[in-house]
Design a protein around this motif. Structure first.
Motif, short mmCIF file in Angstrom:
data_model
loop_
_atom_site.label_atom_id
_atom_site.label_comp_id
_atom_site.label_asym_id
_atom_site.label_seq_id
_atom_site.Cartn_x
_atom_site.Cartn_y
_atom_site.Cartn_z
N ARG A 86 88.57 -6.21 -19.90
CA ARG A 86 87.69 -5.93 -18.92
C ARG A 86 88.08 -5.18 -17.87
O ARG A 86 89.33 -5.74 -17.10
N GLY A 87 87.98 -4.17 -17.83
CA GLY A 87 88.47 -3.19 -16.38
C GLY A 87 89.81 -2.80 -16.71
O GLY A 87 90.62 -2.29 -15.84
N ARG A 130 84.34 -4.38 -21.46
CA ARG A 130 83.41 -3.84 -20.51
C ARG A 130 84.14 -3.25 -19.20
O ARG A 130 84.85 -3.88 -18.70
N GLY A 131 83.75 -2.14 -18.96
CA GLY A 131 84.25 -1.35 -17.67
C GLY A 131 85.75 -0.85 -17.99
O GLY A 131 86.35 -0.25 -17.00
N SER A 135 88.64 1.71 -19.11
CA SER A 135 89.02 3.03 -19.25
C SER A 135 89.55 3.46 -20.56
O SER A 135 90.74 2.98 -20.71
N ASN A 143 82.27 -5.50 -26.99
CA ASN A 143 81.65 -5.13 -25.87
C ASN A 143 82.27 -3.93 -25.19
O ASN A 143 83.25 -4.20 -24.47
N GLU A 173 80.20 -1.97 -22.90
CA GLU A 173 79.31 -1.57 -21.83
C GLU A 173 80.09 -1.21 -20.73
O GLU A 173 80.99 -2.03 -20.25
N GLY A 174 79.55 -0.11 -20.18
CA GLY A 174 80.53 0.61 -19.03
C GLY A 174 81.69 1.11 -19.06
O GLY A 174 82.22 1.67 -18.32
N ALA A 175 82.11 1.17 -20.47
CA ALA A 175 83.45 1.73 -20.76
C ALA A 175 83.49 3.11 -20.76
O ALA A 175 82.38 3.89 -20.97
N ASN A 176 84.61 3.66 -20.07
CA ASN A 176 84.75 5.32 -19.87
C ASN A 176 85.23 5.79 -21.40
O ASN A 176 86.21 5.85 -21.65
N GLU A 229 77.12 2.03 -24.97
CA GLU A 229 76.00 2.91 -24.37
C GLU A 229 75.41 3.93 -25.07
O GLU A 229 76.30 4.69 -26.12
#
Length: 453
Positions: A279-280, A299-300, A302, A317, A319-322, A340
């Motif tokens: 994550r992140g 999630r989240g 880059s 998961n 979600e929110g990944a670039n 997404e």
């Protein structure tokens, strides 16, 4: 042939030199004995019977003995010669084989639980799927031995020589490998979790997807340039900038907390990531081709510019990944992948050839659509800024009023495409096929608007 030559030579000398025939025949007999093959000592039948009755056969000659599946629990075979013996599926729990010669022996599926193999010779032996749990293999030699799928868990392999041994999928958990030689050994898919590797030599060892979690090393441990960063990440985490650009290809990363880790431009080709928390994390520019991501949390994260070609994703998961400019070609999206809608659409475009796809007003900004088939696609008013459409097929596509600023259309096929009103400012059109294209009112790469004449 050599003996025939000697015979004819002696025959010549007898006739020409006059030497007594008896002397020459004696010489011939002596030389013949030298060239006779030395017979291999076969297993002693008497000693085989002794082993069967008493379980005691120290220093016995059991070369080539057929002992497959035999019950030998607790047997004393100390110093026995078992060269080329067949001990497949033999029950050798607690047996004493200290100093025994088992070179070339078949021990496939044998149960050697708590067996004493200290100083034993096992070079080129077959130990596929053998149970070596808690076995004592201290200073044993296992050069080029086959231990595929074997289980030496909690085994004592201190100072053992496993040079060029095949340990594929072997479970060497919590074993003592201090000062062991694993040079050029194949440890693919195996586990060294919790093992002591102090002073061990793993130079040129194949550590493809080998679990190194919880292993102990010291300054005397020899790991190659790839093994060192893998061990660091698995056991110490991704502190600071140490992992940027690291080569972790084929690494086994299991149950790791890598939240917000800086993993830019890391090579993770064919790596195995199981229950990893990312994550992140920053994985921008990293190579994850043919990697396996199972139950990973991204999630989240880059993932800009990440190459996921051929990667397997299950229960991941995102979600929110670039995923800007990420390569999703041939990526395998398995069950329960949370992604997404924008990036799932990108994945569908690059992996499924569908003519006349309706993408009117679609947001595809920053997507990597290189080589995609978008023939006759309806893309009017679509957001395609910064999109990579290199060598894409856009023949007869409708791109009316589409935003194509800074898009890469190098080598793209735009024959008969409708680009009227489209914004192509900063776009790369080098080598693109623009024959019969409609550019009425379009803003060209230089920022000037095309006339409609």
């Amino acid at each position: 042939m050599m003996m025939i030559g000697i015979f004819w030579g002696i025959n010549y000398l007898v006739k020409k030199a006059g030497f007594p025939v008896k002397i020459w025949l004696g010489i011939l007999l002596f030389l013949g004995c030298l060239y006779l093959p030395t017979p291999t000592r076969a297993a002693s039948q008497r000693q085989l019977e002794q082993l069967e009755k008493t379980g005691q056969c120290a220093e016995c000659n059991l070369r080539g003995a057929r002992l497959a599946g035999v019950e030998l629990r607790g047997a004393n075979l100390k110093g026995a010669d078992l060269t080329d013996a067949d001990l497949g599926d033999a029950k050798l729990e607690g047996a004493n084989l200290e100093g025994a010669n088992l070179e070339g022996a078949n021990l496939k599926g044998a149960n050697l639980f708590r067996a004493n193999l200290k100083n034993a010779k096992l070079n080129e032996s077959g130990l596929t799927n053998a149970n070596l749990t808690n076995a004592n293999l201290e200073k044993a030699t296992l050069k080029q031995a086959i231990l595929e799928g074997a289980n030496p868990e909690n085994a004592n392999l201190k100072e053992a020589d496993l040079s060029e041994a095949n340990l594929k999928n072997a479970q060497i958990k919590n074993a003592d490998l201090e000062k062991a030689i694993l040079k050029s050994a194949n440890l693919e898919g195996g586990s060294l979790e919790g093992s002591n590797l102090k002073g061990a030599n793993l130079e040129a060892a194949n550590l493809f997807r080998t679990n190194l979690k919880g292993t102990t090393i010291d300054d005397a441990t020899k790991l190659d340039s790839k093994g060192q960063p893998v061990w660091q990440l698995v056991n110490k985490g991704a502190a600071g900038e140490t992992m940027v650009g690291a080569n972790l290809s084929g690494a086994s990363l299991q149950s790791l907390d890598l939240q917000k880790a800086n993993l830019q431009r890391v090579k993770l080709e064919s790596a195995y990531l199981f229950i990893v928390d990312l994550r992140g994390a920053n994985l921008s520019g990293s190579n994850l081709t043919n990697a396996s991501l199972l139950y990973a949390d991204l999630r989240g994260a880059s993932l800009a510019g990440v190459d996921l070609a051929g990667a397997e994703l299950k229960n991941v998961n995102l979600e929110g990944a670039n995923l800007k400019n990420a390569n999703l070609k041939n990526a395998k999206l398995g069950e329960k992948v949370l992604l997404e809608s924008k990036w799932r659409l990108v994945w569908e475009i690059v992996n499924k050839e569908v003519e006349e796809r309706d993408l009117t007003g679609a947001d595809l900004e920053g997507a990597n659509l290189q080589g995609s088939s978008l023939k006759r696609a309806r893309l009017s008013n679509a957001s395609l800024a910064g999109v990579n459409l290199k060598e894409a097929n856009l023949r007869e596509a409708n791109l009316f009023n589409a935003d194509l600023r800074d898009a890469n259309l190098q080598g793209a096929i735009l024959e008969w495409a409708n680009l009227s009103g489209a914004n192509l400012k900063g776009a790369n059109l080098e080598g693109a096929d623009l024959s019969k294209v409609n550019l009425c009112g379009a803003i060209m790469p230089d920022g000037k608007q095309q006339s409609c004449q």
